[in-house]
Design a protein around this motif. Sequence first.
Motif, PDB file in Angstrom:
ATOM      1  N   LEU A   1      22.088  74.180  26.701  1.00  0.00           N
ATOM      2  CA  LEU A   1      21.562  74.608  25.403  1.00  0.00           C
ATOM      3  C   LEU A   1      20.857  73.445  24.698  1.00  0.00           C
ATOM      4  O   LEU A   1      19.755  73.601  24.160  1.00  0.00           O
ATOM      5  N   GLY A   2      21.475  72.267  24.705  1.00  0.00           N
ATOM      6  CA  GLY A   2      20.877  71.110  24.057  1.00  0.00           C
ATOM      7  C   GLY A   2      19.536  70.724  24.655  1.00  0.00           C
ATOM      8  O   GLY A   2      18.576  70.430  23.937  1.00  0.00           O
ATOM      9  N   ILE A   3      19.454  70.750  25.970  1.00  0.00           N
ATOM     10  CA  ILE A   3      18.200  70.413  26.650  1.00  0.00           C
ATOM     11  C   ILE A   3      17.153  71.487  26.375  1.00  0.00           C
ATOM     12  O   ILE A   3      15.985  71.172  26.112  1.00  0.00           O
ATOM     13  N   ALA A   4      17.558  72.747  26.406  1.00  0.00           N
ATOM     14  CA  ALA A   4      16.613  73.838  26.116  1.00  0.00           C
ATOM     15  C   ALA A   4      16.062  73.707  24.694  1.00  0.00           C
ATOM     16  O   ALA A   4      14.858  73.913  24.468  1.00  0.00           O
ATOM     17  N   ALA A   5      16.910  73.356  23.745  1.00  0.00           N
ATOM     18  CA  ALA A   5      16.461  73.204  22.356  1.00  0.00           C
ATOM     19  C   ALA A   5      15.481  72.039  22.226  1.00  0.00           C
ATOM     20  O   ALA A   5      14.466  72.146  21.525  1.00  0.00           O
ATOM     21  N   LEU A   6      15.763  70.925  22.902  1.00  0.00           N
ATOM     22  CA  LEU A   6      14.835  69.792  22.861  1.00  0.00           C
ATOM     23  C   LEU A   6      13.481  70.155  23.471  1.00  0.00           C
ATOM     24  O   LEU A   6      12.430  69.770  22.953  1.00  0.00           O
ATOM     25  N   ARG A   7      13.498  70.899  24.564  1.00  0.00           N
ATOM     26  CA  ARG A   7      12.237  71.341  25.180  1.00  0.00           C
ATOM     27  C   ARG A   7      11.493  72.289  24.243  1.00  0.00           C
ATOM     28  O   ARG A   7      10.275  72.221  24.107  1.00  0.00           O
ATOM     29  N   PHE A   8      12.225  73.198  23.623  1.00  0.00           N
ATOM     30  CA  PHE A   8      11.637  74.205  22.735  1.00  0.00           C
ATOM     31  C   PHE A   8      10.905  73.539  21.575  1.00  0.00           C
ATOM     32  O   PHE A   8       9.795  73.917  21.231  1.00  0.00           O
ATOM     33  N   THR A   9      11.539  72.535  20.956  1.00  0.00           N
ATOM     34  CA  THR A   9      10.973  71.914  19.758  1.00  0.00           C
ATOM     35  C   THR A   9      10.016  70.766  20.072  1.00  0.00           C
ATOM     36  O   THR A   9       9.253  70.359  19.200  1.00  0.00           O
ATOM     37  N   ARG A  10      10.121  70.205  21.279  1.00  0.00           N
ATOM     38  CA  ARG A  10       9.354  69.011  21.658  1.00  0.00           C
ATOM     39  C   ARG A  10       9.649  67.845  20.715  1.00  0.00           C
ATOM     40  O   ARG A  10       8.790  67.004  20.437  1.00  0.00           O
ATOM     41  N   ALA A  11      10.855  67.828  20.203  1.00  0.00           N
ATOM     42  CA  ALA A  11      11.273  66.773  19.272  1.00  0.00           C
ATOM     43  C   ALA A  11      11.279  65.424  19.962  1.00  0.00           C
ATOM     44  O   ALA A  11      11.501  65.320  21.167  1.00  0.00           O
ATOM     45  N   LYS A  12      11.077  64.394  19.170  1.00  0.00           N
ATOM     46  CA  LYS A  12      11.095  63.023  19.674  1.00  0.00           C
ATOM     47  C   LYS A  12      12.249  62.222  19.094  1.00  0.00           C
ATOM     48  O   LYS A  12      12.374  61.041  19.350  1.00  0.00           O
ATOM     49  N   GLN A  13      13.131  62.883  18.304  1.00  0.00           N
ATOM     50  CA  GLN A  13      14.195  62.154  17.635  1.00  0.00           C
ATOM     51  C   GLN A  13      15.506  62.951  17.671  1.00  0.00           C
ATOM     52  O   GLN A  13      15.535  64.129  17.333  1.00  0.00           O
ATOM     53  N   VAL A  14      16.579  62.263  18.080  1.00  0.00           N
ATOM     54  CA  VAL A  14      17.934  62.812  18.036  1.00  0.00           C
ATOM     55  C   VAL A  14      18.782  61.858  17.205  1.00  0.00           C
ATOM     56  O   VAL A  14      18.728  60.640  17.401  1.00  0.00           O
ATOM     57  N   LEU A  15      19.549  62.414  16.290  1.00  0.00           N
ATOM     58  CA  LEU A  15      20.531  61.659  15.525  1.00  0.00           C
ATOM     59  C   LEU A  15      21.885  62.229  15.913  1.00  0.00           C
ATOM     60  O   LEU A  15      22.146  63.410  15.706  1.00  0.00           O
ATOM     61  N   SER A  16      22.728  61.390  16.509  1.00  0.00           N
ATOM     62  CA  SER A  16      24.032  61.847  16.967  1.00  0.00           C
ATOM     63  C   SER A  16      25.131  61.165  16.166  1.00  0.00           C
ATOM     64  O   SER A  16      25.254  59.944  16.178  1.00  0.00           O
ATOM     65  N   LEU A  17      25.914  61.968  15.472  1.00  0.00           N
ATOM     66  CA  LEU A  17      27.034  61.479  14.670  1.00  0.00           C
ATOM     67  C   LEU A  17      28.272  61.482  15.555  1.00  0.00           C
ATOM     68  O   LEU A  17      29.005  62.454  15.619  1.00  0.00           O
ATOM     69  N   GLY A  18      28.449  60.378  16.266  1.00  0.00           N
ATOM     70  CA  GLY A  18      29.462  60.357  17.302  1.00  0.00           C
ATOM     71  C   GLY A  18      28.971  61.231  18.443  1.00  0.00           C
ATOM     72  O   GLY A  18      27.772  61.436  18.608  1.00  0.00           O
ATOM     73  N   GLY A  19      29.879  61.754  19.194  1.00  0.00           N
ATOM     74  CA  GLY A  19      29.497  62.635  20.292  1.00  0.00           C
ATOM     75  C   GLY A  19      30.192  62.212  21.569  1.00  0.00           C
ATOM     76  O   GLY A  19      30.368  61.016  21.809  1.00  0.00           O
ATOM     77  N   GLY A  20      30.565  63.166  22.354  1.00  0.00           N
ATOM     78  CA  GLY A  20      31.308  62.898  23.575  1.00  0.00           C
ATOM     79  C   GLY A  20      30.470  63.072  24.818  1.00  0.00           C
ATOM     80  O   GLY A  20      29.280  62.755  24.846  1.00  0.00           O
ATOM     81  N   GLY A  21      31.101  63.623  25.832  1.00  0.00           N
ATOM     82  CA  GLY A  21      30.480  63.760  27.134  1.00  0.00           C
ATOM     83  C   GLY A  21      29.244  64.626  27.156  1.00  0.00           C
ATOM     84  O   GLY A  21      28.299  64.342  27.902  1.00  0.00           O
ATOM     85  N   VAL A  22      29.225  65.681  26.367  1.00  0.00           N
ATOM     86  CA  VAL A  22      28.053  66.567  26.350  1.00  0.00           C
ATOM     87  C   VAL A  22      26.836  65.805  25.838  1.00  0.00           C
ATOM     88  O   VAL A  22      25.760  65.849  26.438  1.00  0.00           O
ATOM     89  N   VAL A  23      27.001  65.074  24.737  1.00  0.00           N
ATOM     90  CA  VAL A  23      25.893  64.293  24.177  1.00  0.00           C
ATOM     91  C   VAL A  23      25.449  63.228  25.179  1.00  0.00           C
ATOM     92  O   VAL A  23      24.245  63.023  25.390  1.00  0.00           O
ATOM     93  N   ALA A  24      26.387  62.561  25.815  1.00  0.00           N
ATOM     94  CA  ALA A  24      26.049  61.535  26.810  1.00  0.00           C
ATOM     95  C   ALA A  24      25.267  62.129  27.971  1.00  0.00           C
ATOM     96  O   ALA A  24      24.285  61.534  28.446  1.00  0.00           O
ATOM     97  N   GLU A  25      25.681  63.301  28.429  1.00  0.00           N
ATOM     98  CA  GLU A  25      24.978  63.934  29.545  1.00  0.00           C
ATOM     99  C   GLU A  25      23.568  64.363  29.140  1.00  0.00           C
ATOM    100  O   GLU A  25      22.616  64.206  29.906  1.00  0.00           O
ATOM    101  N   GLU A  26      23.418  64.874  27.928  1.00  0.00           N
ATOM    102  CA  GLU A  26      22.082  65.245  27.449  1.00  0.00           C
ATOM    103  C   GLU A  26      21.170  64.024  27.392  1.00  0.00           C
ATOM    104  O   GLU A  26      20.007  64.087  27.800  1.00  0.00           O
ATOM    105  N   ALA A  27      21.679  62.911  26.866  1.00  0.00           N
ATOM    106  CA  ALA A  27      20.882  61.686  26.781  1.00  0.00           C
ATOM    107  C   ALA A  27      20.486  61.208  28.174  1.00  0.00           C
ATOM    108  O   ALA A  27      19.349  60.770  28.386  1.00  0.00           O
ATOM    109  N   ALA A  28      21.396  61.296  29.131  1.00  0.00           N
ATOM    110  CA  ALA A  28      21.099  60.876  30.503  1.00  0.00           C
ATOM    111  C   ALA A  28      20.020  61.761  31.124  1.00  0.00           C
ATOM    112  O   ALA A  28      19.122  61.261  31.813  1.00  0.00           O
TER     113      ALA A  28
END
Length: 184
Positions: free
Chosen positions: A132-159
């Motif tokens: 879902l996170g990757i699909a949303a980034l593709r959908f918006t073509r955003a260039k900026q993510v602000l992560s307030l903490g975050g665990g394995g899901v956020v780490a995997e998305e960044a990777a």
Amino acid sequence: MPKVTTVAPRCLEEATHVVHLKGFGCGRFPEDGRGCCDLWLVEMLAAACGTSGVIAWDGDEFGEDSFTRILDKALSSRSIPAVAFYWRSLKDSFLESWQPRAERYSGGLHLVLLEENKTCGSPRSDASWVQLGIAALRFTRAKQVLSLGGGGVVAEEAAICAKDEQLNQVHWRLILLSRLSIFN
């Protein structure tokens, strides 16, 4: 009431930039004054959006012990358009969670429904949240993510972003926060 759609809402088309917000989910986000400074995080998010940006997130439902607490405070105190991405099958849960709050958001709240990939298992599994996170980034073509903490899901998305030709220009800003223990 959130405006529900399956296509890009006008605010995404008109925005100069999109800031994707991510972070620790329910049961993991520190309370204000306990390793978290809500006002500072709200100001940081508002500054990232500026006067013509949009906040997007992966549809996490509201929780006082989630990064969505900061999202709610920012949307309640600023006129920032917001777009949530969520699985079609979880639409009712999202609306139940956000509808009472959305009336306070002068910038508006849009919900973009996506079809889940059944190969990821349950729509509430970690693999599904990553998708879902990757699909949303593709959908918006955003260039900026602000992560307030975050665990394995956020780490995997960044990777995934780092390795993906379309997403490797996304700038990730991680705000280090102490993760709450589920045994509190």
